[in-house]
Every structure is written in C-alpha cells, then in structure tokens.
Design an enzyme around this catalytic site. Sequence first.
Site, mmCIF file in Angstrom:
data_model
loop_
_atom_site.group_PDB
_atom_site.id
_atom_site.type_symbol
_atom_site.label_atom_id
_atom_site.label_comp_id
_atom_site.label_asym_id
_atom_site.label_seq_id
_atom_site.Cartn_x
_atom_site.Cartn_y
_atom_site.Cartn_z
ATOM 1 N N TYR A 144 1.094 -1.534 0.072
ATOM 2 C CA TYR A 144 0.286 0.012 -0.327
ATOM 3 C C TYR A 144 0.429 1.296 -0.370
ATOM 4 C CZ TYR A 144 -4.020 -3.402 1.101
ATOM 5 O OH TYR A 144 -4.565 -3.867 0.481
ATOM 6 N N SER A 145 0.554 1.756 -1.048
ATOM 7 C CA SER A 145 1.245 3.422 -1.349
ATOM 8 C C SER A 145 0.485 4.065 0.106
ATOM 9 C CB SER A 145 0.577 4.096 -2.128
ATOM 10 O OG SER A 145 1.122 3.479 -3.289
ATOM 11 N N CYS A 200 -0.081 6.740 -11.198
ATOM 12 C CA CYS A 200 -0.248 5.992 -9.964
ATOM 13 C C CYS A 200 -1.776 6.070 -9.923
ATOM 14 C CB CYS A 200 0.443 7.266 -8.507
ATOM 15 S SG CYS A 200 0.220 5.135 -7.410
ATOM 16 N N GLU A 236 3.822 3.852 -10.606
ATOM 17 C CA GLU A 236 3.910 3.162 -10.474
ATOM 18 C C GLU A 236 1.858 2.501 -10.384
ATOM 19 O OE1 GLU A 236 6.029 2.095 -6.612
ATOM 20 O OE2 GLU A 236 3.980 2.598 -5.589
ATOM 21 N N TYR A 267 -0.605 -0.777 -10.210
ATOM 22 C CA TYR A 267 -0.727 -2.280 -9.939
ATOM 23 C C TYR A 267 -2.142 -2.827 -10.090
ATOM 24 C CZ TYR A 267 -2.661 1.782 -6.616
ATOM 25 O OH TYR A 267 -3.575 2.211 -6.001
HETATM 26 P P1 FAD Z 1 -6.667 -10.353 -2.128
HETATM 27 O O1 FAD Z 1 -7.396 -10.715 -1.767
HETATM 28 O O2 FAD Z 1 -5.737 -10.137 -2.945
HETATM 29 O O3 FAD Z 1 -7.764 -10.117 -4.217
HETATM 30 C C1 FAD Z 1 -7.466 -9.942 -4.958
HETATM 31 C C2 FAD Z 1 -8.733 -9.563 -5.854
HETATM 32 O O4 FAD Z 1 -9.089 -10.675 -6.189
HETATM 33 C C3 FAD Z 1 -9.658 -9.414 -5.508
HETATM 34 O O5 FAD Z 1 -10.421 -7.953 -6.006
HETATM 35 C C4 FAD Z 1 -10.821 -10.285 -4.813
HETATM 36 O O6 FAD Z 1 -12.177 -9.753 -5.377
HETATM 37 C C5 FAD Z 1 -10.452 -10.943 -6.495
HETATM 38 N N1 FAD Z 1 -10.479 -12.590 -5.594
HETATM 39 C C6 FAD Z 1 -10.177 -13.198 -4.530
HETATM 40 N N2 FAD Z 1 -11.037 -14.741 -4.239
HETATM 41 C C7 FAD Z 1 -11.210 -14.171 -6.269
HETATM 42 C C8 FAD Z 1 -11.781 -15.331 -6.178
HETATM 43 N N3 FAD Z 1 -12.094 -16.884 -5.824
HETATM 44 N N4 FAD Z 1 -12.195 -15.109 -8.053
HETATM 45 C C9 FAD Z 1 -12.365 -14.314 -8.061
HETATM 46 N N5 FAD Z 1 -11.409 -13.324 -8.048
HETATM 47 C C10 FAD Z 1 -10.861 -13.175 -6.571
HETATM 48 N N6 FAD Z 1 -4.490 -1.062 -2.748
HETATM 49 C C11 FAD Z 1 -4.789 0.360 -2.421
HETATM 50 O O7 FAD Z 1 -6.776 0.171 -1.833
HETATM 51 N N7 FAD Z 1 -4.432 1.333 -2.234
HETATM 52 C C12 FAD Z 1 -3.251 1.717 -2.167
HETATM 53 O O8 FAD Z 1 -2.396 2.374 -1.673
HETATM 54 C C13 FAD Z 1 -2.303 0.767 -2.921
HETATM 55 N N8 FAD Z 1 -0.791 0.826 -3.754
HETATM 56 C C14 FAD Z 1 -0.614 -0.312 -4.272
HETATM 57 C C15 FAD Z 1 1.212 0.128 -4.408
HETATM 58 C C16 FAD Z 1 1.507 -0.874 -4.984
HETATM 59 C C17 FAD Z 1 2.851 -0.711 -5.103
HETATM 60 C C18 FAD Z 1 1.199 -2.174 -5.436
HETATM 61 C C19 FAD Z 1 1.874 -3.276 -5.945
HETATM 62 C C20 FAD Z 1 -0.277 -2.398 -4.628
HETATM 63 C C21 FAD Z 1 -0.875 -1.424 -4.013
HETATM 64 N N9 FAD Z 1 -2.432 -1.412 -3.631
HETATM 65 C C22 FAD Z 1 -2.943 -0.371 -3.464
HETATM 66 C C23 FAD Z 1 -3.149 -3.183 -4.307
HETATM 67 C C24 FAD Z 1 -2.704 -3.853 -3.004
HETATM 68 O O9 FAD Z 1 -2.017 -4.162 -2.939
HETATM 69 C C25 FAD Z 1 -4.048 -5.005 -3.385
HETATM 70 O O10 FAD Z 1 -3.987 -5.090 -4.715
HETATM 71 C C26 FAD Z 1 -5.540 -4.624 -3.248
HETATM 72 O O11 FAD Z 1 -5.769 -4.457 -1.807
HETATM 73 C C27 FAD Z 1 -6.609 -5.637 -2.871
HETATM 74 O O12 FAD Z 1 -5.639 -7.037 -1.628
HETATM 75 P P2 FAD Z 1 -6.833 -7.373 -1.244
HETATM 76 O O13 FAD Z 1 -5.732 -8.204 -0.098
HETATM 77 O O14 FAD Z 1 -7.404 -6.885 -0.418
HETATM 78 O O15 FAD Z 1 -6.812 -9.031 -2.067
#
Ligand code: FAD
Length: 377
Positions: free
Chosen positions: A154-155, A335, A375, A377
């Site tokens: 998360y940024s 971003c 950046e 994602y």
């Molecule tokens: P996850 O559990 O990882 O799931 C990912 C997606 O898959 C979700 O949409 C979920 O609904 C879907 N999913 C889960 N299970 C299934 C299934 N069985 N079938 C189909 N789909 C499914 N995010 C922000 O909100 N704010 C930020 O500032 C931010 N900054 C970032 C900076 C960087 C450098 C990077 C790489 C990423 C950033 N992100 C940011 C994204 C963040 O890291 C996460 O990827 C995001 O919050 C989703 O993570 P999660 O654990 O909630 O979802």
Amino acid sequence: MAYLALSQATVVVPAGSDYCLRKSVFKTNNLSFHDKLWGPVSALDLKTKNGRPRDQRILCMSVQQASVPKVAVSPLELENANEPPLNLYKPKGPYTATVLSVERLVGPKAPGETCHIVIDHGGNVPYWEGQSYGVIPPGENPKKPGKPHNVRLYSIASTRYGDTFDGKTASLCVRRAVYYDPETGKEDPSKNGVCSNFLCDSKPGDKVLITGPSGKIMLLPEDNPNATHIMIATGTGIAPYRGYLRRMFMESVPTYKFGGLAWLFLGVANSDSLLYDEEFTKYLKDHPDNFRYDLALSREQKNKSGGKMYVQDKIEEYSDEIFKLLDGGAHIYFCGLKGMMPGIQETLKRVAEKKGEKWEEKLSQLKKNKQWHVEVY
Ligand code: FAD
C-alpha cells in the site's frame, strides 16, 4: 488559512462560532478553522459555567489556525538521512503496528468504499514520501496451508511526519476489493479481497503486521523543491501525491521549501468518489501560483467527443502545456490501477505525433532523464 501544530497542546476555544472537530461541530470565534481537524484528538474537555458552554479545551495533535502559516513538524532529524529507509521489516519479521483510526473517505454515491487508515508505528518504521508499506493480513494463506498470507503493498498517503506531525504514524488510502459475480451481479463475500477488507474493517487499537518501507520509483526527486511535478492518479493512486502535497503545502520544515509547481490530475467515478478534495482545494486557494488541480469524473463529465471523461482526456486538453513543461524538465508521475496506462500512453503518443514528435524517442528521453515515474497495480 494556515496551520498550527500543537503537539499535545491545549487549545482554548471560546464559545461563539463554528468549526468542526472530526464529525462534531463546535463553536469558537477567534480561531478560523477549515472544516475539520486533521489530526487525531486525544482528549476533549468541555468546560461549562452556569450550565452553558464557556471554553472548549481540546487536547489535540494539530489544529488549523488563521495566523500561523504551516504546521511545524517534529522530530526534524527525519530530514537528515541521505538515503531513504528501505525494507527495515521483512515478511519473516514484520513490525506489529497499531491502527489509530479508520475513516471512510467517499460519499454515499461513490461506487465502492475507500478508507483513510492511520497506523501508529511508534517511529520504528520511518519512510519517505512516495514509499509503500507491506501489510500481512491475519489468517492462513489459502494457497499455502499453515503459512501466513502474502504481503500486500500500500502506497503511504502521508509525509514522513504522518498525519500527527510527530513521525510516529503512516496513513494508507485503501479501496475495499469487493467481488461481484459476473453472472448474477451479486456480491460474493467469500471472494472479497482479504487485506483491503481487513484494513477497512479494522478498529482503533487493532494490530497490523507491516513490512517495508519499500519503493524508490515514487520518491520525490532531488531537484524537487523547485521542480514541476505533473501527478496523474486514478482512485487510490492519489496516495503518494497526498504525501507530496502535504510536504509541499501543509508542513513547515526549515530545510524544505517548495517553490516549484505541482499539478495534480485525479480521475475518479463521480464527485462523491473524490479523495482528499478538501485538502487539495485548500492548497489551490492558498498557493495558486504553485498548485494546479484538475479532475476527470468519468460518470459525471463528458470528454470532447461526448464520451466519459478519463484522466487521459484531461491530459489531452492540456497537452500543449504538459509537453512544454516536460521539455523544460518537469517530472511526470502515474499512480493507480494498471488499466490507466494504455489509454494515457495512446493519448500521449497521438499528441506527440500531432506535434511532429516521435513518442517512443520522447519517452526514452524522459526515462533517461529520470522524469518518468510509474507505479501502477
Ligand atoms: P486479494 O485477496 O489479494 O484479492 C485480489 C482480487 O481478487 C480482489 O479483487 C478479490 O475480490 C479477487 N478475488 C479473490 N478471490 C477470488 C476468486 N476466487 N475468484 C475471483 N476473484 C477473486 N491498493 C489500495 O487500495 N491502495 C493503495 O494505495 C495501494 N497501493 C499499492 C501499491 C503498490 C506498489 C502495489 C503493487 C499495490 C497497491 N495496492 C493498493 C493494491 C494492494 O496491494 C492489493 O492488491 C489490493 O488491496 C487487493 O488486495 P486484497 O488482499 O484486498 O485482495
């Protein structure tokens, strides 16, 4: 309007006129406030006389006041390092931080929810503006039984001083990942994002395992105090820019004075989805020569062809100026969601070609000059 940092100080606010303390309205007449306090309030003591409010004593980390230009920050040694802190905490040995507050940022008509989450790291996980934290959500990794979840990045949406201006907190801007079944259109909570929901559902006092800080791509470049910064964000891509802009326009750091131009383009669905709009609108009012702020509201505005207004349409609208600024050495940052880049690149290419320039050559020059920062994602 300007700011006053009152680290654990007592502010005496006579009864009489209005200001907002988080979500509650209080009365005062000799302090001029924006519409909310920007730091957590640790105690509130309303003094009364003859049964009527007389003084409102607020023990808080910061308030905005008319007579002082910017928020003084501490500790100032956070300015001394020559290199940004990197990976102080790794996935095998994360830091246990504490959630201080979780606040919904968007209005009722926003599609989806985005939250501002302030995390207390006690000064143990310092970072620079533009870096990210990793978060390890609680529970078991479904793909590796018995192991923790993978780290999500998360940024960081605050400056190195954090929203409490004391170098002990970091703020995240997190969009809740909700899964909708493509056939029924209904939410399927079993497939919702693990970490974003954990963060948005967390409560003050909850523990959160963090790693990092990480990332160098979005650090403000060395020439930044007098440079031009063109910042393009979609949704939570606003996070690093909120940090930059607070450093440029809100905080008072004796060794950092911003005299350049910051130009923010933010793309969101509608006005209820705007993020940190009050802060940005205020910078616009207070620093009109140093800040520009343009919005693309895809579901409310139309582009010149009558289609939805996306950030690339705004870029196109201002392309002459943007290209001139880039030729003069401006930095350009992108971003947000990955999906934003193809449309933006196509627009930039089309504009370059109209000007008789070769986009690929221009792009490689921008990259070579370290003016191009992405950046997504
Ligand atoms: P996850 O559990 O990882 O799931 C990912 C997606 O898959 C979700 O949409 C979920 O609904 C879907 N999913 C889960 N299970 C299934 C299934 N069985 N079938 C189909 N789909 C499914 N995010 C922000 O909100 N704010 C930020 O500032 C931010 N900054 C970032 C900076 C960087 C450098 C990077 C790489 C990423 C950033 N992100 C940011 C994204 C963040 O890291 C996460 O990827 C995001 O919050 C989703 O993570 P999660 O654990 O909630 O979802």
